[in-house]
Structures are given as C-alpha cells and as structure tokens.
Design a protein around this motif. Sequence first.
Motif, PDB file in Angstrom:
ATOM      1  N   ALA A 158       0.828  -1.204   0.000  1.00 33.14           N
ATOM      2  CA  ALA A 158       0.000   0.000   0.000  1.00 33.14           C
ATOM      3  C   ALA A 158       0.862   1.254   0.000  1.00 33.14           C
ATOM      4  CB  ALA A 158      -0.946   0.000   1.207  1.00 33.14           C
ATOM      5  N   LEU A 159       1.936   1.249   0.767  1.00 38.53           N
ATOM      6  CA  LEU A 159       2.848   2.396   0.780  1.00 38.53           C
ATOM      7  C   LEU A 159       3.573   2.537  -0.553  1.00 38.53           C
ATOM      8  CD1 LEU A 159       4.442   2.172   4.351  1.00 38.53           C
ATOM      9  CD2 LEU A 159       2.692   3.781   3.564  1.00 38.53           C
ATOM     10  N   GLU A 160       3.976   1.430  -1.132  1.00 36.98           N
ATOM     11  CA  GLU A 160       4.643   1.472  -2.438  1.00 36.98           C
ATOM     12  C   GLU A 160       3.741   2.101  -3.495  1.00 36.98           C
ATOM     13  OE1 GLU A 160       5.651  -2.518  -3.380  1.00 36.98           O
ATOM     14  OE2 GLU A 160       7.339  -2.623  -1.964  1.00 36.98           O
ATOM     15  N   LEU A 161       2.440   1.862  -3.373  1.00 37.24           N
ATOM     16  CA  LEU A 161       1.486   2.382  -4.351  1.00 37.24           C
ATOM     17  C   LEU A 161       1.103   3.835  -4.068  1.00 37.24           C
ATOM     18  CD1 LEU A 161      -0.800  -0.760  -4.707  1.00 37.24           C
ATOM     19  CD2 LEU A 161       0.814   0.136  -6.399  1.00 37.24           C
ATOM     20  N   GLY A 162       1.645   4.399  -3.002  1.00 39.46           N
ATOM     21  CA  GLY A 162       1.426   5.810  -2.750  1.00 39.46           C
ATOM     22  C   GLY A 162       0.489   6.172  -1.628  1.00 39.46           C
ATOM     23  N   ALA A 163       0.030   5.188  -0.857  1.00 40.16           N
ATOM     24  CA  ALA A 163      -0.788   5.520   0.307  1.00 40.16           C
ATOM     25  C   ALA A 163       0.000   6.461   1.210  1.00 40.16           C
ATOM     26  CB  ALA A 163      -1.181   4.257   1.068  1.00 40.16           C
ATOM     27  N   HIS A 164      -0.671   7.491   1.715  1.00 40.16           N
ATOM     28  CA  HIS A 164       0.012   8.465   2.572  1.00 40.16           C
ATOM     29  C   HIS A 164       0.461   7.812   3.878  1.00 40.16           C
ATOM     30  CE1 HIS A 164       0.871  12.567   3.988  1.00 40.16           C
ATOM     31  NE2 HIS A 164       0.425  12.156   5.161  1.00 40.16           N
ATOM     32  N   ALA A 165      -0.365   6.907   4.390  1.00 43.06           N
ATOM     33  CA  ALA A 165      -0.081   6.134   5.589  1.00 43.06           C
ATOM     34  C   ALA A 165      -1.020   4.939   5.573  1.00 43.06           C
ATOM     35  CB  ALA A 165      -0.282   6.970   6.856  1.00 43.06           C
ATOM     36  N   VAL A 166      -0.807   4.002   6.488  1.00 42.09           N
ATOM     37  CA  VAL A 166      -1.637   2.809   6.557  1.00 42.09           C
ATOM     38  C   VAL A 166      -2.074   2.589   7.995  1.00 42.09           C
ATOM     39  CG1 VAL A 166      -1.774   0.327   6.132  1.00 42.09           C
ATOM     40  CG2 VAL A 166      -0.379   1.760   4.622  1.00 42.09           C
ATOM     41  N   VAL A 167      -3.369   2.323   8.169  1.00 43.41           N
ATOM     42  CA  VAL A 167      -3.912   2.000   9.487  1.00 43.41           C
ATOM     43  C   VAL A 167      -4.132   0.494   9.578  1.00 43.41           C
ATOM     44  CG1 VAL A 167      -5.820   2.332  11.112  1.00 43.41           C
ATOM     45  CG2 VAL A 167      -5.064   4.239   9.668  1.00 43.41           C
ATOM     46  N   VAL A 168      -3.589  -0.112  10.630  1.00 42.45           N
ATOM     47  CA  VAL A 168      -3.786  -1.543  10.886  1.00 42.45           C
ATOM     48  C   VAL A 168      -4.345  -1.708  12.292  1.00 42.45           C
ATOM     49  CG1 VAL A 168      -2.685  -3.811  11.071  1.00 42.45           C
ATOM     50  CG2 VAL A 168      -1.918  -2.190   9.319  1.00 42.45           C
ATOM     51  N   GLY A 169      -5.385  -2.510  12.408  1.00 43.01           N
ATOM     52  CA  GLY A 169      -6.007  -2.709  13.713  1.00 43.01           C
ATOM     53  C   GLY A 169      -5.943  -4.138  14.189  1.00 43.01           C
ATOM     54  N   GLY A 170      -6.974  -4.924  13.826  1.00 43.06           N
ATOM     55  CA  GLY A 170      -7.126  -6.267  14.373  1.00 43.06           C
ATOM     56  C   GLY A 170      -5.927  -7.168  14.216  1.00 43.06           C
ATOM     57  N   ALA A 171      -5.195  -7.031  13.128  1.00 42.38           N
ATOM     58  CA  ALA A 171      -4.033  -7.897  12.899  1.00 42.38           C
ATOM     59  C   ALA A 171      -2.930  -7.659  13.923  1.00 42.38           C
ATOM     60  CB  ALA A 171      -3.483  -7.677  11.494  1.00 42.38           C
ATOM     61  N   ILE A 172      -3.012  -6.533  14.641  1.00 41.10           N
ATOM     62  CA  ILE A 172      -2.004  -6.211  15.652  1.00 41.10           C
ATOM     63  C   ILE A 172      -2.593  -6.222  17.061  1.00 41.10           C
ATOM     64  CG2 ILE A 172      -0.466  -4.386  16.527  1.00 41.10           C
ATOM     65  CD1 ILE A 172      -0.042  -3.482  13.652  1.00 41.10           C
ATOM     66  N   THR A 173      -3.806  -5.707  17.229  1.00 36.72           N
ATOM     67  CA  THR A 173      -4.306  -5.416  18.580  1.00 36.72           C
ATOM     68  C   THR A 173      -5.510  -6.236  19.032  1.00 36.72           C
ATOM     69  OG1 THR A 173      -5.662  -3.606  17.700  1.00 36.72           O
ATOM     70  CG2 THR A 173      -3.446  -3.054  18.490  1.00 36.72           C
ATOM     71  N   PRO A 186      -6.053  -9.926  19.904  1.00 39.32           N
ATOM     72  CA  PRO A 186      -5.473 -11.271  20.017  1.00 39.32           C
ATOM     73  C   PRO A 186      -6.466 -12.395  19.762  1.00 39.32           C
ATOM     74  CG  PRO A 186      -5.628 -10.217  22.168  1.00 39.32           C
ATOM     75  CD  PRO A 186      -5.897  -9.163  21.158  1.00 39.32           C
ATOM     76  N   GLN A 187      -7.752 -12.171  20.045  1.00 34.43           N
ATOM     77  CA  GLN A 187      -8.726 -13.219  19.751  1.00 34.43           C
ATOM     78  C   GLN A 187      -8.837 -13.454  18.243  1.00 34.43           C
ATOM     79  OE1 GLN A 187      -9.444 -10.163  20.622  1.00 34.43           O
ATOM     80  NE2 GLN A 187     -11.457  -9.455  19.960  1.00 34.43           N
ATOM     81  N   GLN A 188      -8.729 -12.383  17.466  1.00 37.21           N
ATOM     82  CA  GLN A 188      -8.770 -12.489  16.010  1.00 37.21           C
ATOM     83  C   GLN A 188      -7.483 -13.130  15.478  1.00 37.21           C
ATOM     84  OE1 GLN A 188      -9.987  -8.903  13.833  1.00 37.21           O
ATOM     85  NE2 GLN A 188      -8.298  -9.244  12.405  1.00 37.21           N
ATOM     86  N   ILE A 189      -6.367 -12.731  16.038  1.00 40.42           N
ATOM     87  CA  ILE A 189      -5.078 -13.298  15.627  1.00 40.42           C
ATOM     88  C   ILE A 189      -5.040 -14.795  15.927  1.00 40.42           C
ATOM     89  CG2 ILE A 189      -2.586 -13.220  15.992  1.00 40.42           C
ATOM     90  CD1 ILE A 189      -3.037 -10.222  16.836  1.00 40.42           C
ATOM     91  N   THR A 190      -5.518 -15.175  17.105  1.00 36.99           N
ATOM     92  CA  THR A 190      -5.564 -16.585  17.478  1.00 36.99           C
ATOM     93  C   THR A 190      -6.436 -17.378  16.515  1.00 36.99           C
ATOM     94  OG1 THR A 190      -5.270 -16.022  19.818  1.00 36.99           O
ATOM     95  CG2 THR A 190      -6.132 -18.205  19.320  1.00 36.99           C
ATOM     96  N   ALA A 191      -7.611 -16.848  16.195  1.00 42.70           N
ATOM     97  CA  ALA A 191      -8.529 -17.529  15.280  1.00 42.70           C
ATOM     98  C   ALA A 191      -7.896 -17.708  13.899  1.00 42.70           C
ATOM     99  CB  ALA A 191      -9.837 -16.753  15.169  1.00 42.70           C
ATOM    100  N   ASN A 192      -7.118 -16.729  13.463  1.00 45.84           N
ATOM    101  CA  ASN A 192      -6.458 -16.847  12.170  1.00 45.84           C
ATOM    102  C   ASN A 192      -5.476 -18.023  12.154  1.00 45.84           C
ATOM    103  OD1 ASN A 192      -7.809 -14.678  11.068  1.00 45.84           O
ATOM    104  ND2 ASN A 192      -6.194 -13.196  11.550  1.00 45.84           N
ATOM    105  N   PHE A 193      -4.757 -18.234  13.269  1.00 44.91           N
ATOM    106  CA  PHE A 193      -3.864 -19.361  13.353  1.00 44.91           C
ATOM    107  C   PHE A 193      -4.636 -20.685  13.386  1.00 44.91           C
ATOM    108  CE2 PHE A 193      -0.637 -16.301  14.540  1.00 44.91           C
ATOM    109  CZ  PHE A 193       0.549 -16.912  14.154  1.00 44.91           C
TER     110      PHE A 193
END
Length: 225
Positions: A196-211, A213-220
Amino acid sequence: MIQDIQGGLVVSCQALAHEPLHSSSIMAKMAIAAQEGGAKGIRANTKADILAIRQEVTLPIIGIVKRDYADSSVFITATKREVDELLDSGCEMIALDATHRFRPHGETLRDLVKYIRARNENVQIMADISSKQEAMDAEALGCECVSTTLYGYTQESASHKLYEDDFAFLKTLQSSLKIPVIAEGNVSTPERYHRALELGAHAVVVGGAITRPQQITANFVNHRK
C-alpha cells in the motif's frame, strides 16, 4: 498530524465492550507497544481511551467514537455528541463516517465538518469512505484526508476488499483526489502494508491484525495451506 504519519503505520488500538481487552488502561498499554514497535500514530475509540493513551505515549491520535443509533447504520463519530467528546479528548484528528448513508438525527457530514471547524480549527478531519464519490465529496468539504476504512463494510461495497486487484480502489482514489489517501481495512499482513505504501498511500492503518489477540488466534487456528 498529516505530516507526522506520512509514510508510516498507524495502529488502531480499540476493544469494544464485548471484547476481552475492553479497558482504557489496556488500550493505553497497546499504544505503548505500538510506539515501541515504530508506529507513527494511534487510532483510538472513545474519549476515555484517548485520555488514557495520551498519558502513556507521545504519538498523535486519530479519535473516533463508535456508537449505535436505532435510526441509522452510521456508527463512527455519527453526531455532534461524539464530536464534542473527541474535541474534549484533545486528539489531533477526528475520523468520521463520510458515507452517503442517512445519519442519526438527520445531521449531515457538512454539518459536522462546519461544527468541528467552528469549535477548533486546528483539529484535522479524516473522512472514512466506501466509494470514490464519497471521497470526492469529503475533499470538497475540506477534509484533510480520506481513509478507505468503510470500503467493503457498507451494503453497496460489501463484496469488495481493499487489497483486491493490487489495491485497485486505492489507486482509483489517488488518481481522483488531491488530498492524502490513508489505506485502512484488511491490511492484515506486512506485505500488504508495504505494498500500500509502495502504491502511494500516505499512511496505513492496521487494527485487528495487531491489537485483537482473539482475532489473531482464530487466524492461526483456522488457517489452511
């Protein structure tokens, strides 16, 4: 704040009432971890969480208040009530739903932008959008930036994902707008973040993938090669 977050990661530190990490003190600790990891900003929900985070980190904060209303599907900073809470929190930027959906109490996006400007002209405004036209309308109203937060989360855009077709929607916005475009929504891997940054996004917001843990656990647990 626009300059502060350019080219970097904004971590969304949020936990709703039904989630296991719901606590202003826990969100403040999440923000500390994000700052130590190199984040350039925080996105946070509720005045209480923002005030707690402000005590712990020096990063600029994008503030929202999520609140459900019976007469509208808009729930991200939907009315002047939520705006007042955010202005009192001292956050540098307010993000609000900028879709074309009917807002609670019949208020409009134009109403809220004018209200924010009248109360504090130094607070910047992020428009959470789900379509190109919504983004263009937000730019015309004077919002400092747009975010793809709601792309894929409205009835009209429900079948779409931000990262599809090599971030085609992000590219469309960048070619149509003069204001910065923030990538948010399903940026769930470091590869997607950097692309996304390479394509020119000014910045990127990330939520569930970092903060979240119940979602991260389920993904595993549910991952299949």
